[in-house]
Design a protein around this motif. Sequence first.
Motif, short mmCIF file in Angstrom:
data_model
loop_
_atom_site.label_atom_id
_atom_site.label_comp_id
_atom_site.label_asym_id
_atom_site.label_seq_id
_atom_site.Cartn_x
_atom_site.Cartn_y
_atom_site.Cartn_z
N ILE A 262 0.85 -1.18 0.00
CA ILE A 262 0.00 0.00 0.00
C ILE A 262 0.89 1.24 0.00
O ILE A 262 1.77 1.38 0.84
CB ILE A 262 -0.91 0.03 1.24
CG1 ILE A 262 -1.76 -1.25 1.31
CG2 ILE A 262 -1.79 1.26 1.25
CD1 ILE A 262 -2.68 -1.44 0.14
N ALA A 263 0.67 2.11 -0.96
CA ALA A 263 1.45 3.34 -1.05
C ALA A 263 0.51 4.51 -1.24
O ALA A 263 0.41 5.07 -2.33
CB ALA A 263 2.45 3.25 -2.20
N PRO A 264 -0.21 4.90 -0.18
CA PRO A 264 -1.19 5.99 -0.33
C PRO A 264 -0.56 7.31 -0.75
O PRO A 264 -1.20 8.11 -1.42
CB PRO A 264 -1.81 6.09 1.07
CG PRO A 264 -0.85 5.42 1.99
CD PRO A 264 -0.19 4.35 1.18
N ASP A 265 0.70 7.54 -0.37
CA ASP A 265 1.35 8.79 -0.76
C ASP A 265 1.44 8.92 -2.27
O ASP A 265 1.40 10.04 -2.81
CB ASP A 265 2.75 8.88 -0.15
CG ASP A 265 2.73 9.13 1.35
OD1 ASP A 265 1.63 9.48 1.86
OD2 ASP A 265 3.76 8.95 2.01
N GLU A 266 1.54 7.80 -2.97
CA GLU A 266 1.61 7.87 -4.43
C GLU A 266 0.31 8.39 -5.02
O GLU A 266 0.31 9.07 -6.05
CB GLU A 266 1.92 6.49 -5.00
CG GLU A 266 3.32 5.97 -4.68
CD GLU A 266 3.60 4.66 -5.39
OE1 GLU A 266 3.19 4.53 -6.57
OE2 GLU A 266 4.21 3.78 -4.77
N VAL A 267 -0.81 8.07 -4.38
CA VAL A 267 -2.09 8.58 -4.85
C VAL A 267 -2.13 10.10 -4.69
O VAL A 267 -2.52 10.83 -5.61
CB VAL A 267 -3.26 7.93 -4.09
CG1 VAL A 267 -4.59 8.52 -4.52
CG2 VAL A 267 -3.25 6.41 -4.29
N TYR A 268 -1.71 10.57 -3.53
CA TYR A 268 -1.69 12.02 -3.30
C TYR A 268 -0.74 12.71 -4.27
O TYR A 268 -1.05 13.79 -4.81
CB TYR A 268 -1.29 12.32 -1.86
CG TYR A 268 -2.36 12.03 -0.85
CD1 TYR A 268 -3.38 12.94 -0.61
CD2 TYR A 268 -2.37 10.83 -0.13
CE1 TYR A 268 -4.38 12.67 0.31
CE2 TYR A 268 -3.37 10.55 0.79
CZ TYR A 268 -4.36 11.48 1.00
OH TYR A 268 -5.36 11.21 1.91
N GLU A 269 0.42 12.15 -4.50
CA GLU A 269 1.39 12.74 -5.42
C GLU A 269 0.84 12.76 -6.84
O GLU A 269 1.07 13.72 -7.59
CB GLU A 269 2.70 11.95 -5.37
CG GLU A 269 3.47 12.11 -4.06
CD GLU A 269 4.64 11.15 -3.95
OE1 GLU A 269 4.90 10.41 -4.94
OE2 GLU A 269 5.28 11.13 -2.89
N TRP A 270 0.11 11.71 -7.21
CA TRP A 270 -0.47 11.65 -8.55
C TRP A 270 -1.40 12.83 -8.78
O TRP A 270 -1.34 13.50 -9.82
CB TRP A 270 -1.22 10.33 -8.71
CG TRP A 270 -1.58 9.97 -10.12
CD1 TRP A 270 -0.87 9.19 -10.98
CD2 TRP A 270 -2.75 10.40 -10.84
NE1 TRP A 270 -1.52 9.09 -12.19
CE2 TRP A 270 -2.68 9.83 -12.13
CE3 TRP A 270 -3.84 11.20 -10.53
CZ2 TRP A 270 -3.65 10.02 -13.10
CZ3 TRP A 270 -4.81 11.42 -11.49
CH2 TRP A 270 -4.72 10.84 -12.76
N PHE A 271 -2.26 13.10 -7.81
CA PHE A 271 -3.19 14.22 -7.95
C PHE A 271 -2.48 15.56 -7.86
O PHE A 271 -2.82 16.50 -8.59
CB PHE A 271 -4.29 14.12 -6.88
CG PHE A 271 -5.35 13.12 -7.20
CD1 PHE A 271 -6.27 13.36 -8.20
CD2 PHE A 271 -5.43 11.92 -6.50
CE1 PHE A 271 -7.25 12.43 -8.52
CE2 PHE A 271 -6.41 10.99 -6.79
CZ PHE A 271 -7.32 11.24 -7.80
N ASP A 272 -1.51 15.67 -6.97
CA ASP A 272 -0.78 16.92 -6.82
C ASP A 272 -0.05 17.29 -8.11
O ASP A 272 -0.06 18.45 -8.53
CB ASP A 272 0.21 16.80 -5.66
CG ASP A 272 0.92 18.12 -5.37
OD1 ASP A 272 0.22 19.10 -5.01
OD2 ASP A 272 2.15 18.17 -5.51
#
Length: 295
Positions: A262-272
């Motif tokens: 699980i890499a939730p930070d990647e989801v946030y970075e994708w949107f950012d």
Amino acid sequence: MNVVDIITNSAPGIKRGVRYVPEPVKSPLRQLGVKSILSDAYRRLLDPFFPTEQRITAHGLTVRFKIEDPEEYFVFQKYPETDASFPVLGDILTRLEPDDVFWDVGANIGIYTCFAAAKLQSGGVISIEPNPNNVARIEENLALNGLSAEVHERALMAERDEGVLRIYEDADAGAFGFLSEDGSPVRSESLTIDPTESVRVETTTGDALVDGGVPTPDVLKIDVEGAELDVLRGLERTITREGVRVIYVDVITSDEFYDRPIAPDEVYEWFDDRGFETERLWDWDGGHFVRCERP
């Protein structure tokens, strides 16, 4: 008809990882590790005492849903939910505009699909769900309300292919599943149940759907049991070029129910990286829902 009416101004979403059924009823079955025989007997015993249909009203919209078993009945008793920590469905309804196209990715039994179809006037709803049993439930609930949506029985991923969906019926509404290339079981310390069914499903990308004539979404809801980043990657061209306005994502952060990195930070970075502003809406035991919106 035995119908329970529940009225609320901000109805919650349904999260399959959170157990709403009273534990004195369900926990003995789980502790024994027996799902199929005993739970079927328990359902047959309790079925006559529960309604077969539920009415939910949210933001002035009333939608009817079939109740398949006592477990689902208890799930629906979370409506109304006055706690502001359960805002996802209500938030979507307030942001949908009359001519929007709404995509419900990971639609389960069609909670969001049906409410969006009731809300939209000249827009449309695209409901995407790989589990054939859940697809049948979506179509049943749409028909029950005289609503329409374009239902796709497939999984959205980063590439077009096919995979094996391992379906787990130990869920509070519908059933949840995990997609794998070879059909190997999902294992974690908490999720020790065996899948009740395995089906081969088509995987495609959101961009491919749009290329094939499916209307471009204005608003998206993505709830795909840990595959959210794959869905986003397969929709990247549509999201970045076509002006998708709002995206709701269930971001999985825990391995309590999911045996995968699980890499939730990647989801946030994708949107950012694509200019979206992200707000955390609701936390549950295995993750949280976020709203990602263009400023």
